[in-house]
Motif scaffolding. Sequence first.
Motif, mmCIF file in Angstrom:
data_model
loop_
_atom_site.group_PDB
_atom_site.id
_atom_site.type_symbol
_atom_site.label_atom_id
_atom_site.label_comp_id
_atom_site.label_asym_id
_atom_site.label_seq_id
_atom_site.Cartn_x
_atom_site.Cartn_y
_atom_site.Cartn_z
ATOM 1 N N ILE A 13 -5.554 -7.255 5.709
ATOM 2 C CA ILE A 13 -5.644 -5.832 6.048
ATOM 3 C C ILE A 13 -7.102 -5.392 6.041
ATOM 4 N N TYR A 39 -6.151 0.953 6.652
ATOM 5 C CA TYR A 39 -4.778 1.440 6.461
ATOM 6 C C TYR A 39 -4.761 2.949 6.573
ATOM 7 N N TYR A 83 0.835 -1.197 0.000
ATOM 8 C CA TYR A 83 0.000 0.000 0.000
ATOM 9 C C TYR A 83 0.874 1.253 0.000
ATOM 10 N N THR A 88 -8.371 -1.176 -3.312
ATOM 11 C CA THR A 88 -7.576 -2.144 -2.557
ATOM 12 C C THR A 88 -8.181 -3.542 -2.502
ATOM 13 N N THR A 126 -4.042 -7.363 0.263
ATOM 14 C CA THR A 126 -5.194 -7.140 1.141
ATOM 15 C C THR A 126 -5.666 -8.456 1.734
ATOM 16 N N ARG A 127 -5.790 -9.450 0.866
ATOM 17 C CA ARG A 127 -6.270 -10.754 1.320
ATOM 18 C C ARG A 127 -5.176 -11.519 2.064
ATOM 19 N N ALA A 156 -10.500 -1.791 3.635
ATOM 20 C CA ALA A 156 -9.724 -2.274 2.495
ATOM 21 C C ALA A 156 -10.472 -3.311 1.667
ATOM 22 N N ALA A 157 -11.332 -4.083 2.297
ATOM 23 C CA ALA A 157 -12.063 -5.127 1.576
ATOM 24 C C ALA A 157 -13.163 -4.551 0.707
#
Length: 426
Positions: A115, A118, A82, A104, A110-111, A98-99
Amino acid sequence: MSGVVSTKSDVGLETLAELARLSLDGSNEAVERILSLARAALDMDVALVGAFDGDFVVQAVAGEGEWFDIEVGTSIPAEQTYCRRMVQGELPSLVRDAAEDERTAGLPVTREAGIGAYIGVPIRLWDGTLYGTLCCLSRAAEPSLNQRDVRFLRVLAEIVADQLDRDQLEGEKRKLEFSRIRSLLDGDGVDVEFQPVFDLVDCRIVSLEALARFWTEPQRSPSAWFAEAAEVGLGAELELAAITSAIRRLDEFPPEVALAINVSPATAMDTRFTELLLDVADRLVIEITEHAQVDDYTALNEALAMLREHRVRLAIDDAGAGVASLQHIIRLSPDFIKLDIALTRGIDGAPVRRALATALISFASEIGAAIIAEGIETQGEFDTLRALGVPFGQGFYLAPPGPANSPISGIPSLRRSNYGLADSPA
């Protein structure tokens, strides 16, 4: 309350005071404390400082780094982070979820790292160079994060940058100091002068104390050179170089004149020191200063044992300057005790100094050691010390240090007639 925007960085006066203190703190732990402060104030799971050095390399971390598989030294391809995207303008400084954020959600990191949220800002050094980032991560989404939190993190990043600037300047300073000491060792910058120690009864020169001199820029005291050498890890090397220069002159002295050399406890325990002195040990006096800390007297005594078996003699320098000298005397059993100049200066007009000198003379006699008075600068001091029974002395009144190229002939001798004694034969 309606109309009030909440922020996780709504910190109190104690936190602000801590911030101010951190901004002035040059310790190595300052960055770690800043990270702990950022993590706590923003209620995030981990805070870290990373540097762009090809990859993104974690320099410091606080919090649950193991959850994100992060620790100091972790190296991640920069393009996967990131933080790289943030400094390139591809991501904002703040990602609350983030999801769900389309920028992102599809990124592998991310996965894989799990995360949830952020927040990160760049760290730039004083010259504008991009060093890396200060960022925080959370496992869960953090919808309450806002731009005030970003501004808060920017303040912390400036403090981190200030600390890094200090570290960089200190590193450059140490490189310069190391180079300066190395130049002394590799060239002809280490010299010695010799100051005689006299028998105060018959005015014979009984020994010569080797005093290191450095005829190079910047002009400063020998103690400053030795302190700098110790700071850059070359303390023993510089001491040994000075001692070597002195020992090389030993054959020029009359055989009955001893050579006194100064050494720190740390260097005295260096095997190179023992090897250097062993063949000429019976001509030497080793002086250990009162000001030098001894962490392990047993180890020091063991290191000196072989030299003492070969008849080297031991002196404790600067006695009377502090409590440490008494510890040195008790634990090292010296052959000589040197009265500090602070005790001998003005002793002819100071009953308290005379009383302390008398006590040390008596103490030395009880343990089989002899007193050497340092810093004798006047006739009155000489007469008083001689009357007290001090057997040996040195100082500018008797003779100043002489140049290394003429250690004996260049030093004025005392005339016995000055003290009611017949002159020694020429």
